[in-house]
Write an enzyme that holds these catalytic residues in place. Structure first.
Site, short mmCIF file in Angstrom:
data_model
loop_
_atom_site.label_atom_id
_atom_site.label_comp_id
_atom_site.label_asym_id
_atom_site.label_seq_id
_atom_site.Cartn_x
_atom_site.Cartn_y
_atom_site.Cartn_z
N ASP A 123 -15.95 95.93 -7.53
CA ASP A 123 -16.26 94.54 -7.18
C ASP A 123 -15.86 94.21 -5.75
O ASP A 123 -15.46 93.08 -5.46
CB ASP A 123 -15.57 93.54 -8.13
CG ASP A 123 -15.88 93.83 -9.58
OD1 ASP A 123 -17.06 94.05 -9.88
OD2 ASP A 123 -14.95 93.83 -10.40
N HIS B 219 -23.88 94.53 -9.28
CA HIS B 219 -23.84 94.16 -7.86
C HIS B 219 -24.55 92.82 -7.74
O HIS B 219 -25.54 92.59 -8.41
CB HIS B 219 -24.67 95.11 -7.02
CG HIS B 219 -24.02 96.41 -6.76
ND1 HIS B 219 -22.68 96.57 -6.56
CD2 HIS B 219 -24.55 97.64 -6.64
CE1 HIS B 219 -22.42 97.84 -6.33
NE2 HIS B 219 -23.52 98.50 -6.37
P1 GDP Z 1 -19.94 94.49 -5.93
O1 GDP Z 1 -20.20 94.94 -7.32
O2 GDP Z 1 -18.99 95.41 -5.24
O3 GDP Z 1 -21.16 94.20 -5.16
O4 GDP Z 1 -19.14 93.13 -6.03
P2 GDP Z 1 -19.61 91.74 -6.64
O5 GDP Z 1 -20.82 91.84 -7.42
O6 GDP Z 1 -18.39 91.13 -7.22
O7 GDP Z 1 -20.03 90.98 -5.30
C1 GDP Z 1 -19.19 90.23 -4.65
C2 GDP Z 1 -19.63 88.79 -4.62
O8 GDP Z 1 -19.19 88.25 -3.40
C3 GDP Z 1 -21.11 88.52 -4.61
O9 GDP Z 1 -21.36 87.26 -5.19
C4 GDP Z 1 -21.48 88.50 -3.14
O10 GDP Z 1 -22.61 87.72 -2.83
C5 GDP Z 1 -20.26 87.87 -2.56
N1 GDP Z 1 -19.89 88.32 -1.24
C6 GDP Z 1 -20.05 89.55 -0.68
N2 GDP Z 1 -19.49 89.57 0.54
C7 GDP Z 1 -18.98 88.33 0.75
C8 GDP Z 1 -18.24 87.75 1.82
O11 GDP Z 1 -17.94 88.36 2.83
N3 GDP Z 1 -17.86 86.44 1.67
C9 GDP Z 1 -18.13 85.73 0.56
N4 GDP Z 1 -17.72 84.46 0.50
N5 GDP Z 1 -18.82 86.24 -0.46
C10 GDP Z 1 -19.22 87.53 -0.37
#
Ligand code: GDP
Length: 424
Positions: free
Chosen positions: A13, A41
């Site tokens: 995540d 994701h």
């Molecule tokens: P993944 O499985 O590693 O992609 O992680 P997640 O699904 O938990 O994604 C992370 C969340 O944070 C998603 O809702 C993204 O749109 C969001 N996100 C990613 N990078 C950033 C960032 O730099 N800032 C913020 N505020 N949100 C982010």
């Protein structure tokens, strides 16, 4: 020939979805090489917000080929649901394929996932109950079904019967639930095969062609600390999220993977059970990070455990998986905190430890924190390093020192353009 791996540098995540989406813009082929529909994701782009479970993150770019490699546990039902949602969102999915060697997730895998978690009681692993662990168990036990089996009904039926000859006694005798019907499952999966026929391929020629002619991106799921060998076992996933696993799970020559981007959040989260030394616990900062960072599971909706940046675990992850650089995400979530902390070591049984030890010792680990001043200015609008507050830059530099590799990208928001490429 150029292969870039984007992997999780923590417990999953980390915001890999956004990073893979960014890198996918320069790729010709994006491959998922491990895991299954157990971790999601989230991709935010001008077409909308897409929650992907199985589909590679290059799907939002027209002309990019997306492949689910042999190393993945493939759930056809989830896959078809995901395709339908993508197409409804205006995404073209014609160049989306699955290798015939990928392992199938079957209905008994989901059932066993739940029954086994229940049986573990307090020692539960916190799986997402999507059947991925049991699917990989069947694969290792050499009774797993392959995606290619979907294309021949008689063969499919015989494979289902063979697997159920081992599984049904477990269901009925160990768990006291009814046996499963080979006929019903064969019909259901044969129907999936009919719909998926055009997408099921031998991916080796495709991968070889792109190795010669294009840019390949391999996309890991979860993070290094969830690796079955190197992670906080047994609180791990059931296939390797390391970059090296792409050599096996995607059929890429190991020497072709030249760039390994470790995606790390500017703080740390973990979902499920297991040791997590930097956890902030119930105090207000933990809740602040959870709410502001939206730290709830994409698949399960479970609140994630939140903690400060774990320099020990991230350096260990970098070393184990040969990361060449860090992509640091969610820096903006730390905006407004008067101070920020970094874990530089663990106290374990009276000694200072700077690596991730086996579970027995990791359970005792207490974090050693270094405290840095925070920043009140918002970072969300920053587009280059110079736009960042001085204290945020200092925080990033300290992360580079602790982890031992450069931070090349900094993400300050979910959108593609909310990303800073660091100098050098
Ligand atoms: P993944 O499985 O590693 O992609 O992680 P997640 O699904 O938990 O994604 C992370 C969340 O944070 C998603 O809702 C993204 O749109 C969001 N996100 C990613 N990078 C950033 C960032 O730099 N800032 C913020 N505020 N949100 C982010």
């Amino acid at each position: 020939m150029a292969v870039t791996a984007v992997i999780g540098a923590q417990w999953g995540d980390e915001g890999k979805g956004k990073m893979v989406d960014l890198f996918a813009g320069q790729a010709d082929l994006v491959i998922r090489y491990q895991g299954g529909a157990n971790a999601g994701h989230t991709i935010v782009n001008p077409l909308g917000t897409f929650k992907l479970r199985l589909v590679p993150s290059g799907i939002c770019y027209p002309g990019v080929t997306n492949l689910i490699g042999p190393g993945v546990a493939f759930d056809p039902e989830t896959f078809l649901t995901e395709i339908a949602a993508l197409e409804q969102g205006g995404i073209v999915t014609d160049l989306l394929f699955v290798d015939e060697r990928a392992t199938l997730v079957m209905p008994w895998h989901r059932l066993l996932d739940r029954l086994e978690e229940e049986a573990r009681g307090d020692a539960k692993i916190g799986t997402t109950l999507k059947g991925i662990g049991p699917a990989f168990t069947d694969k290792a036990a050499r009774r797993g079904l392959k995606v290619g089996d979907l294309l021949d009904k008689a063969w499919l039926g015989s494979q289902v019967e063979w697997a159920l000859s081992a599984i049904n006694p477990v269901l009925t005798r160990r768990f006291g639930v009814p046996a499963m019907s080979a006929t019903a499952i064969t019909e259901e999966y044969w129907a999936y095969g009919q719909v998926l026929r055009e997408r099921i391929i031998d991916s080796l020629p495709l991968v070889r062609r792109f190795l010669r002619e294009g840019q390949i991106l391999v996309e890991g799921q979860l993070g290094v600390l969830r690796d079955p060998d190197w992670g906080t076992y047994p609180y791990v996933t059931s296939s390797s999220p390391l970059a090296g696993a792409a050599a096996v799970g995607a059929g890429i020559p190991p020497w072709a993977i030249g760039r390994v981007v470790g995606v790390a959040k500017a703080y740390t989260t973990s979902v499920g059970e297991g040791p997590f030394p930097v956890e902030i616990g119930e105090d207000a900062t933990g809740d602040y990070l959870r709410q502001k960072g939206g730290e709830f599971g994409v698949v399960t909706g479970r609140p994630r455990r939140c903690g400060w940046f774990d320099g020990v675990a991230t350096r260990y992850a970098a070393e184990v998986s040969g990361m060449t650089e860090i992509a640091l995400t969610k820096l903006d979530i730390l905006d407004g905190l008067s101070e920020v902390k970094l874990c530089t070591g663990y106290y374990i049984d009276g000694a200072i430890v700077d690596t991730v030890p086996p579970l027995r010792l990791m359970e005792m680990a207490r974090p050693i924190f270094e405290t840095l001043p925070g920043w009140s200015e918002p970072t969300a609008g920053a587009r280059c390093e110079a736009d960042l507050p001085e204290n945020a830059r200092r925080y990033i530099r300290r992360i580079e020192e602790i982890v031992g590799i450069p931070v090349r990208l900094v993400s300050v928001g979910p959108e593609r353009n909310e990303t800073i490429t660091m100098p050098g």
